[in-house]
Motif scaffolding. Structure first.
Motif, PDB file in Angstrom:
ATOM      1  N   GLU A  23       0.831  -1.210   0.000  1.00  0.00           N
ATOM      2  CA  GLU A  23       0.000   0.000   0.000  1.00  0.00           C
ATOM      3  C   GLU A  23       0.867   1.262   0.000  1.00  0.00           C
ATOM      4  N   LYS A  27       1.105   4.131  -2.908  1.00  0.00           N
ATOM      5  CA  LYS A  27       0.817   5.530  -2.544  1.00  0.00           C
ATOM      6  C   LYS A  27       1.992   6.432  -2.913  1.00  0.00           C
ATOM      7  N   GLU A  32      -3.916   6.363  -7.162  1.00  0.00           N
ATOM      8  CA  GLU A  32      -5.131   6.772  -6.465  1.00  0.00           C
ATOM      9  C   GLU A  32      -5.604   5.621  -5.578  1.00  0.00           C
ATOM     10  N   ARG A  33      -6.504   5.925  -4.669  1.00  0.00           N
ATOM     11  CA  ARG A  33      -6.930   4.944  -3.668  1.00  0.00           C
ATOM     12  C   ARG A  33      -7.485   3.669  -4.303  1.00  0.00           C
ATOM     13  N   LYS A  34      -8.367   3.805  -5.292  1.00  0.00           N
ATOM     14  CA  LYS A  34      -8.983   2.636  -5.931  1.00  0.00           C
ATOM     15  C   LYS A  34      -7.929   1.804  -6.685  1.00  0.00           C
ATOM     16  N   ASN A  36      -4.730   1.718  -6.058  1.00  0.00           N
ATOM     17  CA  ASN A  36      -3.851   1.119  -5.071  1.00  0.00           C
ATOM     18  C   ASN A  36      -4.495  -0.127  -4.453  1.00  0.00           C
ATOM     19  N   LEU A  37      -5.817  -0.100  -4.357  1.00  0.00           N
ATOM     20  CA  LEU A  37      -6.554  -1.253  -3.835  1.00  0.00           C
ATOM     21  C   LEU A  37      -6.375  -2.459  -4.753  1.00  0.00           C
ATOM     22  N   ARG A  40      -3.126  -4.028  -3.980  1.00  0.00           N
ATOM     23  CA  ARG A  40      -3.222  -4.813  -2.743  1.00  0.00           C
ATOM     24  C   ARG A  40      -3.948  -6.138  -2.984  1.00  0.00           C
TER      25      ARG A  40
END
Length: 201
Positions: A23, A27, A32-34, A36-37, A40
């Motif tokens: 993560e 970052k 972006e958050r989505k 990066n998900l 993961r």
């Protein structure tokens, strides 16, 4: 750019740290958050397969990134004890084993079969798309390189009137890794196995 290396094992030790590294790496790379998900999720799928391997297995995990092409690496040496050999053979030859019915499960079975030089229960077309060539190692070891992209293309080419190909295609469509990753490569030299999951954002 390359992350630090984290040691993980089949019991789950090190996995929380490895996911945190994943993560942070995403970052720091500006994902972006989505997005990066997704990175993961790919790591979680890799570790899920590791947990499904019988016996004691330690692996080194790290991530590399160049021009937003991310590579998740997991490298391990599988110590083929007689007990582990029996367990892996039982997995690879049992049609009732649930693990061998998923795409990632079949990769695990393929790895076991190659290491054990047992091709009897090789998942459909997986061995067809493995490229074997001598590495010129001291002990005359053979390297096997398998690619999900080649596997997917081979399955697609055989869809017409082939039930096994349709079954393999369904497994690909249901797989998180097959849907997110651009490619998955498995390199095997002797007892050394390296899995590389590739994704460009």
């Amino acid at each position: 750019m390359k992350s630090i290396s984290v040691t993980v094992n089949e019991k789950g030790d090190g996995i929380s740290e490895a996911l945190a590294v994943t993560e942070k790496f995403g970052k720091d790379a500006g994902l972006e958050r989505k997005t990066n998900l997704h990175l993961r999720l790919l790591a979680e799928e890799m570790f899920g397969m590791l947990r499904g391997i019988a016996g004691q297995v330690k692996a080194e995990y790290w991530i590399e990134n160049e021009d937003n092409k991310f590579e998740l690496h997991m490298k391990s040496e599988i110590d083929m004890t007689y007990a582990l050999k029996d367990q892996l053979l039982a997995v690879s030859t049992s049609g009732k084993n649930e693990a061998s019915k998923s795409f990632m499960g079949k990769i695990k079975v393929m790895i076991a079969d190659i290491i054990l030089s047992s091709k009897e229960a090789m998942p459909y077309t997986m061995m067809n798309t493995a490229v074997s060539y001598p590495m010129g190692a001291v002990f005359d070891e053979t390297a096997v390189v398998w690619s999900m992209a080649l596997y997917r293309q081979d399955v697609q080419d055989h869809l017409d009137g082939n039930d096994k190909a349709h079954e393999a295609w369904d497994e690909l469509e249901k797989s998180i890794v097959a849907n997110i990753a651009d490619d998955v490569k498995v390199k095997i030299i002797g007892d050394n196995v390296e899995m590389i999951v590739i994704k460009s954002f």
